[in-house]
Design a protein around this motif. Structure first.
Motif, PDB file in Angstrom:
ATOM      1  N   GLY A 160       0.816  -1.298  -0.025  1.00  9.92           N
ATOM      2  CA  GLY A 160      -0.025   0.020   0.214  1.00  9.92           C
ATOM      3  C   GLY A 160       0.915   1.330   0.027  1.00  9.92           C
ATOM      4  N   GLY A 161       2.056   1.334   0.876  1.00  7.39           N
ATOM      5  CA  GLY A 161       2.836   2.249   0.746  1.00  7.39           C
ATOM      6  C   GLY A 161       3.519   2.535  -0.523  1.00  7.39           C
ATOM      7  N   VAL A 162       3.859   1.532  -1.262  1.00  6.84           N
ATOM      8  CA  VAL A 162       4.731   1.657  -2.805  1.00  6.84           C
ATOM      9  C   VAL A 162       3.558   2.260  -3.619  1.00  6.84           C
ATOM     10  CG1 VAL A 162       5.539   0.224  -4.423  1.00  6.84           C
ATOM     11  CG2 VAL A 162       6.459  -0.232  -2.307  1.00  6.84           C
ATOM     12  N   LEU A 163       2.297   1.592  -3.550  1.00  9.48           N
ATOM     13  CA  LEU A 163       1.246   2.268  -4.507  1.00  9.48           C
ATOM     14  C   LEU A 163       0.659   3.393  -4.194  1.00  9.48           C
ATOM     15  CD1 LEU A 163      -0.445  -1.277  -5.197  1.00  9.48           C
ATOM     16  CD2 LEU A 163       1.162  -0.021  -6.437  1.00  9.48           C
ATOM     17  N   GLY A 164       1.067   4.078  -2.927  1.00 10.92           N
ATOM     18  CA  GLY A 164       0.479   5.388  -2.437  1.00 10.92           C
ATOM     19  C   GLY A 164      -1.019   5.114  -2.172  1.00 10.92           C
ATOM     20  N   GLN A 165      -1.153   4.240  -1.606  1.00 10.92           N
ATOM     21  CA  GLN A 165      -2.509   4.011  -1.208  1.00 10.92           C
ATOM     22  C   GLN A 165      -3.029   4.197   0.247  1.00 10.92           C
ATOM     23  OE1 GLN A 165      -3.085  -0.114  -2.151  1.00 10.92           O
ATOM     24  NE2 GLN A 165      -3.716   0.074  -4.081  1.00 10.92           N
ATOM     25  N   ARG A 166      -1.903   4.648   1.069  1.00  9.44           N
ATOM     26  CA  ARG A 166      -2.168   4.798   2.457  1.00  9.44           C
ATOM     27  C   ARG A 166      -3.039   3.294   2.885  1.00  9.44           C
ATOM     28  NH1 ARG A 166      -0.567   9.918   3.856  1.00  9.44           N
ATOM     29  NH2 ARG A 166      -0.295  11.310   2.283  1.00  9.44           N
ATOM     30  N   ALA A 167      -3.978   3.848   3.653  1.00  6.72           N
ATOM     31  CA  ALA A 167      -4.710   2.685   4.234  1.00  6.72           C
ATOM     32  C   ALA A 167      -6.043   2.075   3.462  1.00  6.72           C
ATOM     33  CB  ALA A 167      -5.273   2.836   5.695  1.00  6.72           C
ATOM     34  N   ARG A 168      -6.061   2.493   2.249  1.00  7.28           N
ATOM     35  CA  ARG A 168      -7.254   2.419   1.438  1.00  7.28           C
ATOM     36  C   ARG A 168      -7.364   0.817   1.202  1.00  7.28           C
ATOM     37  NH1 ARG A 168      -7.687   3.848  -3.675  1.00  7.28           N
ATOM     38  NH2 ARG A 168      -5.398   4.631  -3.659  1.00  7.28           N
ATOM     39  N   TRP A 169      -6.306   0.230   1.199  1.00  4.64           N
ATOM     40  CA  TRP A 169      -6.524  -1.242   0.977  1.00  4.64           C
ATOM     41  C   TRP A 169      -7.172  -2.093   1.894  1.00  4.64           C
ATOM     42  CZ3 TRP A 169      -4.132  -4.149   4.570  1.00  4.64           C
ATOM     43  CH2 TRP A 169      -3.214  -3.518   5.514  1.00  4.64           C
ATOM     44  N   ARG A 170      -7.058  -1.411   3.239  1.00  2.00           N
ATOM     45  CA  ARG A 170      -7.909  -2.265   4.382  1.00  2.00           C
ATOM     46  C   ARG A 170      -9.329  -1.912   4.248  1.00  2.00           C
ATOM     47  NH1 ARG A 170      -7.821  -0.877   9.191  1.00  2.00           N
ATOM     48  NH2 ARG A 170      -7.602  -2.901  10.260  1.00  2.00           N
ATOM     49  N   ARG A 171      -9.845  -1.196   3.533  1.00  5.28           N
ATOM     50  CA  ARG A 171     -11.376  -0.992   3.292  1.00  5.28           C
ATOM     51  C   ARG A 171     -11.756  -1.985   2.362  1.00  5.28           C
ATOM     52  NH1 ARG A 171      -9.976   4.792   3.623  1.00  5.28           N
ATOM     53  NH2 ARG A 171     -10.330   5.198   1.365  1.00  5.28           N
ATOM     54  N   ASP A 172     -10.864  -2.761   1.603  1.00  2.00           N
ATOM     55  CA  ASP A 172     -11.486  -3.839   0.746  1.00  2.00           C
ATOM     56  C   ASP A 172     -11.253  -5.118   1.521  1.00  2.00           C
ATOM     57  OD1 ASP A 172     -11.440  -5.748  -1.113  1.00  2.00           O
ATOM     58  OD2 ASP A 172     -10.409  -4.670  -2.637  1.00  2.00           O
ATOM     59  N   PRO A 173     -12.195  -5.902   1.928  1.00  2.20           N
ATOM     60  CA  PRO A 173     -12.016  -7.086   2.738  1.00  2.20           C
ATOM     61  C   PRO A 173     -11.341  -8.218   1.703  1.00  2.20           C
ATOM     62  CG  PRO A 173     -14.492  -6.178   2.768  1.00  2.20           C
ATOM     63  CD  PRO A 173     -13.692  -5.510   1.419  1.00  2.20           C
ATOM     64  N   ALA A 174     -11.542  -8.011   0.748  1.00  3.91           N
ATOM     65  CA  ALA A 174     -10.568  -9.298  -0.139  1.00  3.91           C
ATOM     66  C   ALA A 174      -9.105  -8.997  -0.159  1.00  3.91           C
ATOM     67  CB  ALA A 174     -11.224  -9.266  -1.461  1.00  3.91           C
ATOM     68  N   LEU A 175      -8.925  -7.700  -0.098  1.00  5.73           N
ATOM     69  CA  LEU A 175      -7.516  -7.294  -0.144  1.00  5.73           C
ATOM     70  C   LEU A 175      -6.929  -7.454   1.367  1.00  5.73           C
ATOM     71  CD1 LEU A 175      -6.674  -4.333  -2.603  1.00  5.73           C
ATOM     72  CD2 LEU A 175      -5.703  -6.631  -2.576  1.00  5.73           C
ATOM     73  N   LEU A 176      -7.581  -7.286   2.242  1.00  9.00           N
ATOM     74  CA  LEU A 176      -7.247  -7.294   3.741  1.00  9.00           C
ATOM     75  C   LEU A 176      -7.022  -8.730   3.965  1.00  9.00           C
ATOM     76  CD1 LEU A 176      -6.649  -6.106   6.431  1.00  9.00           C
ATOM     77  CD2 LEU A 176      -9.173  -6.292   6.915  1.00  9.00           C
ATOM     78  N   ARG A 177      -8.006  -9.668   3.586  1.00  8.88           N
ATOM     79  CA  ARG A 177      -7.777 -11.144   3.791  1.00  8.88           C
ATOM     80  C   ARG A 177      -6.518 -11.631   3.087  1.00  8.88           C
ATOM     81  NH1 ARG A 177     -12.525 -12.131   2.456  1.00  8.88           N
ATOM     82  NH2 ARG A 177     -11.969 -12.923   0.315  1.00  8.88           N
ATOM     83  N   GLY A 178      -6.496 -11.328   1.844  1.00 11.70           N
ATOM     84  CA  GLY A 178      -5.354 -11.628   1.109  1.00 11.70           C
ATOM     85  C   GLY A 178      -3.815 -11.230   1.534  1.00 11.70           C
ATOM     86  N   TYR A 179      -3.944 -10.101   1.966  1.00 13.65           N
ATOM     87  CA  TYR A 179      -2.810  -9.753   2.577  1.00 13.65           C
ATOM     88  C   TYR A 179      -2.367 -10.398   3.906  1.00 13.65           C
ATOM     89  CZ  TYR A 179      -1.961  -5.730  -0.661  1.00 13.65           C
ATOM     90  OH  TYR A 179      -1.709  -4.904  -1.930  1.00 13.65           O
ATOM     91  N   GLY A 180      -3.266 -10.754   4.617  1.00 15.08           N
ATOM     92  CA  GLY A 180      -3.169 -11.468   5.860  1.00 15.08           C
ATOM     93  C   GLY A 180      -2.656 -12.769   5.691  1.00 15.08           C
ATOM     94  N   ARG A 181      -3.043 -13.469   4.673  1.00 12.44           N
ATOM     95  CA  ARG A 181      -2.817 -15.004   4.419  1.00 12.44           C
ATOM     96  C   ARG A 181      -1.320 -14.663   3.935  1.00 12.44           C
ATOM     97  NH1 ARG A 181      -8.207 -16.871   1.367  1.00 12.44           N
ATOM     98  NH2 ARG A 181      -9.727 -17.082   3.189  1.00 12.44           N
ATOM     99  N   ALA A 182      -1.104 -13.783   3.011  1.00 13.54           N
ATOM    100  CA  ALA A 182       0.256 -13.888   2.328  1.00 13.54           C
ATOM    101  C   ALA A 182       1.254 -13.397   3.161  1.00 13.54           C
ATOM    102  CB  ALA A 182       0.202 -12.769   1.245  1.00 13.54           C
ATOM    103  N   SER A 183       0.980 -12.675   4.400  1.00 11.83           N
ATOM    104  CA  SER A 183       1.974 -12.156   5.236  1.00 11.83           C
ATOM    105  C   SER A 183       2.472 -13.616   6.115  1.00 11.83           C
ATOM    106  CB  SER A 183       1.520 -11.155   6.182  1.00 11.83           C
ATOM    107  OG  SER A 183       1.093 -10.153   5.438  1.00 11.83           O
ATOM    108  N   TRP A 184       1.434 -14.363   6.226  1.00 11.74           N
ATOM    109  CA  TRP A 184       2.199 -15.567   6.842  1.00 11.74           C
ATOM    110  C   TRP A 184       3.279 -16.100   6.298  1.00 11.74           C
ATOM    111  CZ3 TRP A 184       1.176 -16.004  11.677  1.00 11.74           C
ATOM    112  CH2 TRP A 184       0.088 -15.966  12.226  1.00 11.74           C
ATOM    113  N   VAL A 185       3.373 -16.034   5.005  1.00 11.28           N
ATOM    114  CA  VAL A 185       4.432 -16.697   4.220  1.00 11.28           C
ATOM    115  C   VAL A 185       5.813 -15.862   4.508  1.00 11.28           C
ATOM    116  CG1 VAL A 185       5.648 -16.859   1.997  1.00 11.28           C
ATOM    117  CG2 VAL A 185       3.183 -17.140   2.101  1.00 11.28           C
TER     118      VAL A 185
END
Length: 251
Positions: A160-185
């Motif tokens: 989100g920082g690289v894309l200049g989105q600030r925290a807008r990605w957190r308002r997308d449930p699918a992205l929030l879930r996806g980033y959470g799963r991928a962060s476990w990697v």
């Protein structure tokens, strides 16, 4: 945090291309591509494109390799290893500055080499050159785990920082879930390093620590970038516009 993906050349501009659907055949959502000129196809990109990380990981392995070479050539001389590591660290810092990396990032990398060298010299133990690596991986594993549990996954924060989105990605449930799963990697990469580094460090295995440092730095970062992208991509529903275009649920 060692091994964390980082783009030293600064934040990328959000893409202006609007795409539809998920191009599973290419391995990337087409809408995640960077903007191109009129009439040109969108250039697809992965987490490796957005975050970099592999180049910095390669740079990070050079001072430990120099330390091992100086230590061996000097007849297991601690000063020989430290001198070689500091010299190579300074050269790497100069090369990174010339290629346009952020000065703060370069200085942090050089400072880490200096602190590792200081700890080794003050304690008189060559394996303590790697103590910073052990501690930083423990801290990183904890930070990534906590970020997932509090629903601020660090992979989302980075992208989100690289894309200049600030925290807008957190308002997308699918992205929030996806980033959470991928962060476990990424959490798993730090735990894997700890599982390897700690026994070697406690056993004073200097050369084995160098081999492990190289094997578990840039190859592991490359693998984590690829695997976390696969996890993230498959966490997004069909028709999702991609990382560059968070979808806020209707109010």
């Amino acid at each position: 945090m060692n091994g964390t993906p980082e783009r030293d050349s600064g934040p990328a501009e959000p893409g202006s291309e609007q795409g539809g659907g998920d191009d599973r055949g290419s391995g990337l959502p087409t809408s995640a591509g960077a903007a191109t000129g009129p009439g040109e196809p969108a250039r697809t990109e992965s987490l490796a494109d957005l975050l970099g990380g592999r180049r910095g990981a390669v740079d990070a392995t050079l001072p430990p390799l120099a330390f091992a070479a100086g230590w061996l050539l000097g007849g297991e001389s601690l000063w020989g290893g430290v001198g070689a590591a500091l010299a190579v660290g300074a050269v790497v810092a100069g090369v990174r500055l010339r290629r346009g990396d952020r000065p703060r990032s370069v200085l942090i990398g050089l400072l880490a080499v200096c602190v590792a060298a200081l700890i080794a010299v003050r304690t008189g133990r060559a394996e303590n050159f790697f103590l910073i690596q052990v501690l930083s991986n423990a801290a990183s594993a904890l930070a990534w785990t906590v970020s997932i549990l509090i629903r601020w996954p660090l992979l989302g924060v980075l992208v989100g920082g690289v894309l200049g989105q600030r925290a807008r990605w957190r308002r997308d449930p699918a992205l929030l879930r996806g980033y959470g799963r991928a962060s476990w990697v990424w959490t798993a990469t730090y735990l894997l390093r700890l599982a390897v580094f700690v026994p070697l460090y406690l056993g004073g295995q200097v050369l084995a620590l160098v081999v492990a440092r190289v094997a578990l730095t840039w190859p592991l970062v490359a693998a984590a970038l690829a695997l976390s992208w696969v996890v993230l991509r498959h966490s997004l529903p069909a028709g999702h516009p991609g990382l560059r275009h968070p979808v806020a649920p209707p109010r």
